[in-house]
Design an enzyme around this catalytic site. Sequence first.
Site, PDB file in Angstrom:
ATOM      1  N   ASN A 147      -8.523   2.888  10.083  1.00 24.01           N
ATOM      2  CA  ASN A 147      -7.871   2.206  11.493  1.00 24.01           C
ATOM      3  C   ASN A 147      -8.489   2.618  12.539  1.00 24.01           C
ATOM      4  O   ASN A 147      -8.956   2.388  13.550  1.00 24.01           O
ATOM      5  CB  ASN A 147      -6.394   2.269  11.136  1.00 24.01           C
ATOM      6  CG  ASN A 147      -4.948   1.486  12.643  1.00 24.01           C
ATOM      7  OD1 ASN A 147      -4.290   1.902  12.063  1.00 24.01           O
ATOM      8  ND2 ASN A 147      -5.890   1.371  13.625  1.00 24.01           N
ATOM      9  N   THR A 148      -8.122   3.951  12.597  1.00 29.35           N
ATOM     10  CA  THR A 148      -8.561   5.471  12.988  1.00 29.35           C
ATOM     11  C   THR A 148      -9.652   4.788  13.969  1.00 29.35           C
ATOM     12  O   THR A 148     -10.505   4.827  15.533  1.00 29.35           O
ATOM     13  CB  THR A 148      -8.384   6.601  13.495  1.00 29.35           C
ATOM     14  OG1 THR A 148      -6.907   6.681  12.518  1.00 29.35           O
ATOM     15  CG2 THR A 148      -8.447   7.281  14.453  1.00 29.35           C
ATOM     16  N   GLY A 178      -7.612   9.798   9.559  1.00 26.12           N
ATOM     17  CA  GLY A 178      -7.462  10.207  11.467  1.00 26.12           C
ATOM     18  C   GLY A 178      -8.514  11.036  11.350  1.00 26.12           C
ATOM     19  O   GLY A 178      -8.641  11.528  13.069  1.00 26.12           O
ATOM     20  N   LYS A 217       1.255  -0.685   0.063  1.00 28.80           N
ATOM     21  CA  LYS A 217      -0.176   0.314   0.402  1.00 28.80           C
ATOM     22  C   LYS A 217       0.906   1.073   0.072  1.00 28.80           C
ATOM     23  O   LYS A 217       1.849   1.410   0.987  1.00 28.80           O
ATOM     24  CB  LYS A 217      -1.052  -0.089   1.267  1.00 28.80           C
ATOM     25  CG  LYS A 217      -1.703   1.683   1.019  1.00 28.80           C
ATOM     26  CD  LYS A 217      -3.175   0.725   2.648  1.00 28.80           C
ATOM     27  CE  LYS A 217      -3.823   2.480   2.400  1.00 28.80           C
ATOM     28  NZ  LYS A 217      -3.331   3.278   3.913  1.00 28.80           N
TER      29      LYS A 217
END
Length: 348
Positions: A296-297, A243, A182
């Site tokens: 993710n976050t 994020g 990635k």
Amino acid sequence: MLRITLNAEQRHFPKPLTVAELLRQLGKNPAQVAVEVNRCVVPRHEHESYWLRDGDVVEIVTLVGGGSGASAGETPPEDRPLKIGPFTFRSRLFTGTGKYASYELMRQCLAASGCEVTTVAVRRERLFDKEGKSLLDYLNLERLTILPNTAGCYSAEDAIRHARLARELLANLGNPGAQWVKLECLADPKTLLPDPIETLRATEQLVAEGFLVLVYTSDDPVLARRLKQAGAASVMPAGSPIGSGQGILNPNNIRICLEYLKDNDPDYPVIVDAGVGTASDVSVAMELGCDGVLLNTAIALAKDPLRMAWAVRYACEAGRLAYLAGRIPKRLYANASSPTEGLIHSSR
């Protein structure tokens, strides 16, 4: 001769009838209907004793669906798997491994999310925590395909270096993730937006070196098309800054990215990457027609990460189903879902 109005139709019967006898003649189950005579409900326990009279107005009603369609099965219709190069996945949710309070919590959340792909960065502080525990000890490498990323790289050269190290590490582990990367080439640490020039340069070089490149980019449709032309196996437009939790800020640009990238190539994988804040953001991305979502976050920093892992899992599945089902057109005025056929005669 008995003459009555039955559900707005004139009906003749050769002899007087009770409500119960009428229902039997009509082949109706008394448990599945309600009967009204001259605007007064006749309770079921009175059906046998209630005699109909000449000129009575009778309504026999039952329940109908508030809408139409076949009853749902116990499982949703089969969907084709997600394919990226040689990889095939059932789950369309990709997760990250950063920001968790502990590796054990991370392990539980990855399992709850149902993901088959998780991303890792190749940096010492990400591989071992302050207690000396290795991230790799908490990843099920038999179930998960590791997607190494070049997070924190601000030039094509740095990103390429990280990708080469990741390939060596995962090859040593025997994980199929050694084949891909990635790619992130960031422009500045404040916005974490991608540098388009460096991203394109790194894509071209890594493709030339045989990498399967999944490339993080902005939601610029023109750049997305250029990256695909450079050989990217998947273009991953950001929903919003990394994020930030702002969700899909510009759905129209995502739609154009999808149009450009899937032109004459409908199976080309487009995965929204970055900015997802909660389950509804995942669903929005999937309903737009994206093939997957990487986050993710949204899980790691949720008040209850484990619950959020389950939530985004279901949102990804729900959004995909909704996209495949096709939403109804938006209308200015109402359109009743309950059928008007068989409506009880109005008193006005």
